[in-house]
Design an enzyme around this catalytic site. Structure first.
Site, mmCIF file in Angstrom:
data_model
loop_
_atom_site.group_PDB
_atom_site.id
_atom_site.type_symbol
_atom_site.label_atom_id
_atom_site.label_comp_id
_atom_site.label_asym_id
_atom_site.label_seq_id
_atom_site.Cartn_x
_atom_site.Cartn_y
_atom_site.Cartn_z
ATOM 1 N N LYS A 30 0.780 -1.134 -0.086
ATOM 2 C CA LYS A 30 0.101 0.056 0.009
ATOM 3 C C LYS A 30 0.935 1.383 -0.072
ATOM 4 O O LYS A 30 0.584 2.382 -0.626
ATOM 5 C CB LYS A 30 -0.910 0.066 1.215
ATOM 6 C CG LYS A 30 -0.425 0.102 2.706
ATOM 7 C CD LYS A 30 -1.461 0.286 3.456
ATOM 8 C CE LYS A 30 -0.885 -0.055 4.921
ATOM 9 N NZ LYS A 30 0.572 -0.016 5.281
ATOM 10 N N ARG A 105 -6.137 2.804 11.021
ATOM 11 C CA ARG A 105 -5.854 1.507 11.222
ATOM 12 C C ARG A 105 -6.827 0.557 12.521
ATOM 13 O O ARG A 105 -6.459 -0.538 12.492
ATOM 14 C CB ARG A 105 -4.460 1.116 11.882
ATOM 15 C CG ARG A 105 -3.381 0.629 10.717
ATOM 16 C CD ARG A 105 -2.214 0.722 11.304
ATOM 17 N NE ARG A 105 -1.071 0.031 10.644
ATOM 18 C CZ ARG A 105 -0.296 0.466 9.710
ATOM 19 N NH1 ARG A 105 0.085 1.675 9.579
ATOM 20 N NH2 ARG A 105 0.850 -0.190 9.369
ATOM 21 N N ARG A 144 12.086 -7.692 2.165
ATOM 22 C CA ARG A 144 11.986 -6.483 1.655
ATOM 23 C C ARG A 144 13.375 -5.839 2.040
ATOM 24 O O ARG A 144 13.970 -5.764 3.266
ATOM 25 C CB ARG A 144 10.852 -5.700 2.225
ATOM 26 C CG ARG A 144 10.786 -4.219 1.837
ATOM 27 C CD ARG A 144 9.416 -3.634 2.260
ATOM 28 N NE ARG A 144 9.188 -3.699 3.652
ATOM 29 C CZ ARG A 144 7.912 -3.158 4.030
ATOM 30 N NH1 ARG A 144 6.976 -2.599 3.262
ATOM 31 N NH2 ARG A 144 7.711 -2.847 5.353
ATOM 32 N N ARG A 178 14.156 -2.924 7.144
ATOM 33 C CA ARG A 178 13.710 -2.212 8.148
ATOM 34 C C ARG A 178 13.398 -2.790 9.379
ATOM 35 O O ARG A 178 13.394 -4.204 9.337
ATOM 36 C CB ARG A 178 11.997 -1.935 8.049
ATOM 37 C CG ARG A 178 11.681 -0.550 7.636
ATOM 38 C CD ARG A 178 10.533 -0.295 6.948
ATOM 39 N NE ARG A 178 9.262 -0.700 8.092
ATOM 40 C CZ ARG A 178 7.997 -0.543 7.749
ATOM 41 N NH1 ARG A 178 7.667 0.194 6.660
ATOM 42 N NH2 ARG A 178 7.064 -1.036 8.661
ATOM 43 N N ARG A 189 3.495 -8.097 14.097
ATOM 44 C CA ARG A 189 2.726 -7.006 13.358
ATOM 45 C C ARG A 189 1.421 -7.602 12.641
ATOM 46 O O ARG A 189 0.570 -7.118 12.905
ATOM 47 C CB ARG A 189 3.565 -6.448 12.192
ATOM 48 C CG ARG A 189 4.534 -5.456 12.943
ATOM 49 C CD ARG A 189 5.719 -5.256 11.889
ATOM 50 N NE ARG A 189 5.317 -4.282 10.694
ATOM 51 C CZ ARG A 189 5.903 -4.199 9.470
ATOM 52 N NH1 ARG A 189 7.138 -5.006 9.325
ATOM 53 N NH2 ARG A 189 5.521 -3.289 8.530
HETATM 54 P P1 AMP Z 1 3.843 1.056 8.638
HETATM 55 O O1 AMP Z 1 5.048 1.905 8.007
HETATM 56 O O2 AMP Z 1 2.637 1.597 7.978
HETATM 57 O O3 AMP Z 1 3.959 -0.437 8.278
HETATM 58 O O4 AMP Z 1 4.025 1.438 10.210
HETATM 59 C C1 AMP Z 1 4.878 1.216 10.969
HETATM 60 C C2 AMP Z 1 4.550 1.066 12.421
HETATM 61 O O5 AMP Z 1 3.936 2.249 12.628
HETATM 62 C C3 AMP Z 1 3.371 -0.018 12.719
HETATM 63 O O6 AMP Z 1 3.785 -1.439 12.725
HETATM 64 C C4 AMP Z 1 2.760 0.551 13.855
HETATM 65 O O7 AMP Z 1 3.743 0.367 15.035
HETATM 66 C C5 AMP Z 1 2.981 2.085 13.837
HETATM 67 N N1 AMP Z 1 1.707 2.712 13.051
HETATM 68 C C6 AMP Z 1 1.746 3.223 11.795
HETATM 69 N N2 AMP Z 1 0.519 3.679 11.554
HETATM 70 C C7 AMP Z 1 -0.349 3.493 12.439
HETATM 71 C C8 AMP Z 1 -1.623 3.690 12.976
HETATM 72 N N3 AMP Z 1 -2.421 4.222 12.063
HETATM 73 N N4 AMP Z 1 -2.139 3.055 14.134
HETATM 74 C C9 AMP Z 1 -1.022 2.672 15.019
HETATM 75 N N5 AMP Z 1 0.098 2.396 14.880
HETATM 76 C C10 AMP Z 1 0.469 2.708 13.689
#
Ligand code: AMP
Length: 236
Positions: A30, A105, A144, A178, A189
């Site tokens: 995404k 989320r 990744r 990452r 996750r």
């Molecule tokens: P992402 O890059 O979108 O995978 O986000 C990395 C991490 O940031 C996630 O695993 C969560 O720990 C935190 N995170 C990002 N967006 C949210 C959200 N909308 N609500 C809660 N935690 C978030």
């Protein structure tokens, strides 16, 4: 990719503020799609994960608030996320709309977003779900690799390896993984983040603004499907 008048959300919606919510499991692609749509539609791409990662590597006090959650793959508390997004949406580059990547989320976040949007005069919202077979996600995430110079240069150790191992084809910079893409954190996750994601999907389906596309096709096809879905959302 070109920006065509037909794909201009503001022109198509008579000046409405266009809120595009990208939903997808970790590893569904995404973020890549959000970036492509942002370029195509000339809207800012707001990734909450990216905002948190930036805070972690700067002296922003937000970093201390979110570190333990991000590092363990848990969701950051709703109140913290909603405040960050609220501030970001108030910036001027968001006046015509935004691509929200990774927010909301949880249902509580979706409700908070609706509440935030009430203060704007005219809003069109579309939620785009990039759907990927859950069995593919673990392999996608753990393989990744990201360019240390430009995080839009993405690779995968088997599906899209660089020509030279560990080196970006485009600018020769080193690739990194990452921290939360390690196997243990990825599992956590997915366990913690998929159940609330399905609730968010139901929320937008109930509101009749959800559009799903298959995310396991080539990236260009997924983008084309998303743009088609957005066209349908405007016509609806
Ligand atoms: P992402 O890059 O979108 O995978 O986000 C990395 C991490 O940031 C996630 O695993 C969560 O720990 C935190 N995170 C990002 N967006 C949210 C959200 N909308 N609500 C809660 N935690 C978030």
């Amino acid at each position: 990719m070109t920006t065509s008048a037909a794909a201009d959300p503001v022109a198509q919606t008579g000046g409405e503020r266009r809120i595009i919510v990208m939903i997808g499991a970790p590893g569904a692609g995404k973020g890549t799609q959000a970036e492509r749509l942002a370029a195509e539609l000339d809207l800012p791409h707001i990734s909450t994960g990216e905002l948190f990662r930036e805070a972690l590597t700067s002296d922003d006090p937000l970093g201390d608030k979110v570190r333990s959650y991000v590092e363990s793959g848990a969701l950051v508390p709703d109140a913290v996320v909603v405040e960050v997004v609220g501030h970001r949406l108030a910036e001027h580059d968001a006046d015509h709309g935004v691509i929200l990547d990774g927010f909301p989320r949880t249902c509580a976040q979706a409700l908070a977003l609706d509440e935030m949007l009430e203060r704007f005069e005219s809003v069109a919202i579309a939620a785009l779900y990039v759907e990927v077979n859950p069995e593919l996600l673990l392999a996608r995430l753990t393989g990744r690799r990201i360019c240390s110079k430009d995080d839009q240069h993405l690779y995968h150790v088997t599906a899209m390896p660089p020509k030279r191992e560990g080196i970006c084809d485009i600018d020769g910079a080193e690739l990194y993984q990452r921290a939360d893409d390690s196997a243990d954190t990825v599992k956590s996750r997915l366990d913690k983040q998929l159940p609330p994601m399905y609730e968010v999907i139901d929320y937008y389906a109930d509101n009749k603004v959800l559009f799903s596309v298959r995310g396991d096709n080539p990236a260009e096809e997924v983008t084309a499907d998303l743009l088609r879905a957005l066209g349908a959302s405007r016509a609806a």
